[in-house]
Scaffold this motif. Structure first.
Motif, PDB file in Angstrom:
ATOM      1  N   GLY A  57      16.957 120.445   9.005  1.00 38.63           N
ATOM      2  CA  GLY A  57      17.220 119.725   7.841  1.00 38.63           C
ATOM      3  C   GLY A  57      16.063 118.503   7.878  1.00 38.63           C
ATOM      4  O   GLY A  57      14.908 118.930   8.101  1.00 38.63           O
ATOM      5  N   ASN A  58      16.325 117.305   8.090  1.00 38.06           N
ATOM      6  CA  ASN A  58      15.244 115.998   7.921  1.00 38.06           C
ATOM      7  C   ASN A  58      15.053 115.735   9.440  1.00 38.06           C
ATOM      8  O   ASN A  58      14.191 114.808   9.444  1.00 38.06           O
ATOM      9  N   GLU A  74      23.490 108.241   5.723  1.00 37.67           N
ATOM     10  CA  GLU A  74      24.876 109.015   6.004  1.00 37.67           C
ATOM     11  C   GLU A  74      24.547 110.338   6.214  1.00 37.67           C
ATOM     12  O   GLU A  74      24.860 111.053   6.975  1.00 37.67           O
ATOM     13  N   SER A  75      23.394 110.884   5.117  1.00 41.56           N
ATOM     14  CA  SER A  75      23.061 112.207   5.395  1.00 41.56           C
ATOM     15  C   SER A  75      22.483 112.481   6.781  1.00 41.56           C
ATOM     16  O   SER A  75      22.629 113.542   7.272  1.00 41.56           O
ATOM     17  N   LEU A  76      21.536 111.596   7.232  1.00 45.52           N
ATOM     18  CA  LEU A  76      21.121 111.763   8.650  1.00 45.52           C
ATOM     19  C   LEU A  76      21.950 111.782   9.628  1.00 45.52           C
ATOM     20  O   LEU A  76      21.891 112.769  10.502  1.00 45.52           O
ATOM     21  N   ALA A 133      25.041 112.781   9.333  1.00 43.73           N
ATOM     22  CA  ALA A 133      25.744 113.812   9.148  1.00 43.73           C
ATOM     23  C   ALA A 133      25.019 115.035   9.767  1.00 43.73           C
ATOM     24  O   ALA A 133      25.730 116.128  10.437  1.00 43.73           O
ATOM     25  N   GLN A 134      23.661 115.102   9.577  1.00 36.90           N
ATOM     26  CA  GLN A 134      22.923 116.110   9.992  1.00 36.90           C
ATOM     27  C   GLN A 134      22.815 116.218  11.652  1.00 36.90           C
ATOM     28  O   GLN A 134      22.960 117.115  12.178  1.00 36.90           O
ATOM     29  N   PRO A 182      29.798 109.443   9.228  1.00 38.39           N
ATOM     30  CA  PRO A 182      28.683 108.992   8.742  1.00 38.39           C
ATOM     31  C   PRO A 182      28.272 107.592   7.798  1.00 38.39           C
ATOM     32  O   PRO A 182      27.488 107.009   7.799  1.00 38.39           O
ATOM     33  N   ASP A 183      29.270 107.258   7.062  1.00 38.94           N
ATOM     34  CA  ASP A 183      29.410 106.208   6.224  1.00 38.94           C
ATOM     35  C   ASP A 183      29.446 104.808   6.986  1.00 38.94           C
ATOM     36  O   ASP A 183      29.166 103.571   6.520  1.00 38.94           O
ATOM     37  N   GLU A 219      20.319 104.639  -2.495  1.00 35.75           N
ATOM     38  CA  GLU A 219      19.442 105.172  -2.054  1.00 35.75           C
ATOM     39  C   GLU A 219      19.521 105.442  -0.369  1.00 35.75           C
ATOM     40  O   GLU A 219      19.462 106.499   0.261  1.00 35.75           O
ATOM     41  N   GLY A 267      22.783 106.366   1.021  1.00 33.30           N
ATOM     42  CA  GLY A 267      23.069 107.837   1.070  1.00 33.30           C
ATOM     43  C   GLY A 267      22.018 108.378   2.205  1.00 33.30           C
ATOM     44  O   GLY A 267      22.479 109.681   2.905  1.00 33.30           O
ATOM     45  N   ARG A 268      20.847 108.234   2.476  1.00 31.77           N
ATOM     46  CA  ARG A 268      19.846 108.867   3.379  1.00 31.77           C
ATOM     47  C   ARG A 268      20.315 108.491   4.708  1.00 31.77           C
ATOM     48  O   ARG A 268      20.566 109.282   5.575  1.00 31.77           O
TER      49      ARG A 268
END
Length: 144
Positions: free
Chosen positions: A19-20, A84-86, A88-89, A129-130, A78, A81-82
Protein backbone atom coordinates in the motif's frame (compact mmCIF):
# COMPACT_ATOMS: atom_id res chain seq x y z
CA UNK A 1 13.30 16.39 12.41
CA UNK A 2 11.43 13.37 11.02
CA UNK A 3 9.89 10.36 12.69
CA UNK A 4 11.44 7.02 11.81
CA UNK A 5 9.47 3.87 12.54
CA UNK A 6 11.26 0.54 12.82
CA UNK A 7 9.64 -2.89 12.79
CA UNK A 8 11.28 -6.04 14.17
CA UNK A 9 10.23 -9.64 13.56
CA UNK A 10 11.47 -13.15 14.29
CA UNK A 11 11.53 -14.03 10.59
CA UNK A 12 13.02 -11.61 8.03
CA UNK A 13 10.44 -9.73 5.99
CA UNK A 14 10.95 -9.05 2.33
CA UNK A 15 11.65 -5.53 1.21
CA UNK A 16 8.99 -3.77 -0.80
CA UNK A 17 5.84 -1.70 -0.86
CA UNK A 18 2.60 -2.61 0.89
CA UNK A 19 0.00 0.00 0.00
CA UNK A 20 1.50 3.32 1.09
CA UNK A 21 4.01 1.61 3.37
CA UNK A 22 7.49 0.55 2.38
CA UNK A 23 9.67 -1.93 4.23
CA UNK A 24 13.28 -0.94 3.76
CA UNK A 25 16.67 -2.25 4.77
CA UNK A 26 18.31 -0.54 7.74
CA UNK A 27 21.84 0.79 7.37
CA UNK A 28 24.40 -1.37 9.26
CA UNK A 29 25.40 1.37 11.73
CA UNK A 30 21.76 2.13 12.57
CA UNK A 31 20.98 -1.59 12.77
CA UNK A 32 23.69 -2.01 15.38
CA UNK A 33 22.15 0.81 17.46
CA UNK A 34 18.64 -0.64 17.18
CA UNK A 35 19.71 -4.06 18.44
CA UNK A 36 19.71 -2.62 22.00
CA UNK A 37 15.99 -1.78 21.67
CA UNK A 38 14.49 -4.87 20.04
CA UNK A 39 14.26 -8.46 21.24
CA UNK A 40 13.44 -9.71 17.72
CA UNK A 41 16.37 -10.01 15.33
CA UNK A 42 15.10 -8.94 11.92
CA UNK A 43 14.66 -5.16 11.72
CA UNK A 44 13.17 -3.09 8.89
CA UNK A 45 12.48 0.60 8.45
CA UNK A 46 8.82 1.48 7.74
CA UNK A 47 8.53 4.42 5.39
CA UNK A 48 5.41 6.11 4.07
CA UNK A 49 5.28 6.68 0.33
CA UNK A 50 9.02 6.00 0.15
CA UNK A 51 9.89 8.71 2.67
CA UNK A 52 9.85 9.26 6.43
CA UNK A 53 7.29 7.95 8.93
CA UNK A 54 5.90 11.35 9.97
CA UNK A 55 2.47 10.63 8.48
CA UNK A 56 1.79 8.19 11.35
CA UNK A 57 0.17 9.94 14.29
CA UNK A 58 2.81 10.50 16.91
CA UNK A 59 3.52 12.60 19.96
CA UNK A 60 6.54 13.54 22.01
CA UNK A 61 5.87 12.70 25.66
CA UNK A 62 7.65 11.34 28.72
CA UNK A 63 5.54 8.19 28.62
CA UNK A 64 2.50 6.42 27.30
CA UNK A 65 -0.98 7.83 27.82
CA UNK A 66 -4.43 7.01 26.49
CA UNK A 67 -6.11 8.72 23.58
CA UNK A 68 -8.61 11.39 24.64
CA UNK A 69 -11.37 13.09 22.65
CA UNK A 70 -10.13 16.28 21.03
CA UNK A 71 -6.51 15.13 21.01
CA UNK A 72 -6.15 15.50 17.25
CA UNK A 73 -8.77 18.19 16.60
CA UNK A 74 -6.12 20.37 14.95
CA UNK A 75 -5.78 17.82 12.13
CA UNK A 76 -7.51 18.47 8.85
CA UNK A 77 -10.01 15.88 7.68
CA UNK A 78 -7.49 14.85 5.02
CA UNK A 79 -4.65 14.37 7.54
CA UNK A 80 -6.97 12.47 9.89
CA UNK A 81 -8.09 10.14 7.10
CA UNK A 82 -4.51 9.57 5.97
CA UNK A 83 -3.27 8.76 9.48
CA UNK A 84 -6.13 6.32 10.01
CA UNK A 85 -5.51 4.67 6.64
CA UNK A 86 -1.79 4.25 7.35
CA UNK A 87 -2.46 2.73 10.76
CA UNK A 88 -4.98 0.33 9.21
CA UNK A 89 -2.38 -0.66 6.59
CA UNK A 90 0.21 -1.26 9.32
CA UNK A 91 -2.22 -3.39 11.32
CA UNK A 92 -3.09 -5.32 8.15
CA UNK A 93 0.59 -5.98 7.50
CA UNK A 94 1.03 -7.28 11.04
CA UNK A 95 -2.06 -9.49 10.89
CA UNK A 96 -1.48 -10.89 7.39
CA UNK A 97 2.24 -11.59 7.49
CA UNK A 98 3.36 -11.91 11.05
CA UNK A 99 1.59 -14.54 13.16
CA UNK A 100 4.37 -14.39 15.77
CA UNK A 101 3.90 -10.67 16.30
CA UNK A 102 6.13 -7.67 15.78
CA UNK A 103 7.88 -4.95 17.70
CA UNK A 104 7.64 -1.32 16.60
CA UNK A 105 9.87 1.51 17.73
CA UNK A 106 9.40 5.15 16.67
CA UNK A 107 12.34 7.51 17.05
CA UNK A 108 13.62 10.75 15.54
CA UNK A 109 15.98 10.82 12.59
CA UNK A 110 19.52 11.69 13.55
CA UNK A 111 19.12 10.55 17.16
CA UNK A 112 20.77 7.39 18.39
CA UNK A 113 18.13 4.95 19.67
CA UNK A 114 18.40 4.22 23.36
CA UNK A 115 16.56 1.89 25.70
CA UNK A 116 12.80 2.26 25.30
CA UNK A 117 11.05 4.64 27.72
CA UNK A 118 8.34 2.04 28.16
CA UNK A 119 7.07 -1.13 26.52
CA UNK A 120 3.44 -1.46 25.47
CA UNK A 121 1.99 -4.85 24.56
CA UNK A 122 -1.22 -4.91 22.52
CA UNK A 123 -3.17 -7.10 20.16
CA UNK A 124 -3.06 -5.71 16.63
CA UNK A 125 -6.73 -6.67 16.29
CA UNK A 126 -7.62 -4.32 19.16
CA UNK A 127 -5.93 -1.24 17.69
CA UNK A 128 -8.36 1.41 16.54
CA UNK A 129 -6.87 3.38 13.63
CA UNK A 130 -8.94 6.44 14.61
CA UNK A 131 -7.38 6.50 18.10
CA UNK A 132 -3.93 4.96 17.79
CA UNK A 133 -0.77 7.06 17.95
CA UNK A 134 2.89 6.42 18.64
CA UNK A 135 4.84 7.95 21.50
CA UNK A 136 8.41 8.54 20.38
CA UNK A 137 10.86 6.24 22.17
CA UNK A 138 8.29 3.66 23.30
CA UNK A 139 8.58 0.02 22.21
CA UNK A 140 5.30 -1.44 20.97
CA UNK A 141 4.81 -5.21 20.92
CA UNK A 142 1.92 -6.18 18.69
CA UNK A 143 0.50 -9.66 18.40
CA UNK A 144 -2.25 -10.97 16.20
Amino acid sequence: MCLQLYLATDVPLGLGTFGNLSLEEVEPARLHELRQVFSKRSIRYVGVDGSCSCAFRHVLADGVFEYFDGMFDQESAEARGRAESLTAQLVGLVQAHLPTGVELYPTWSGEAPCAAKETVTKSAAQLRPDRFFFVEGVLYRLGC
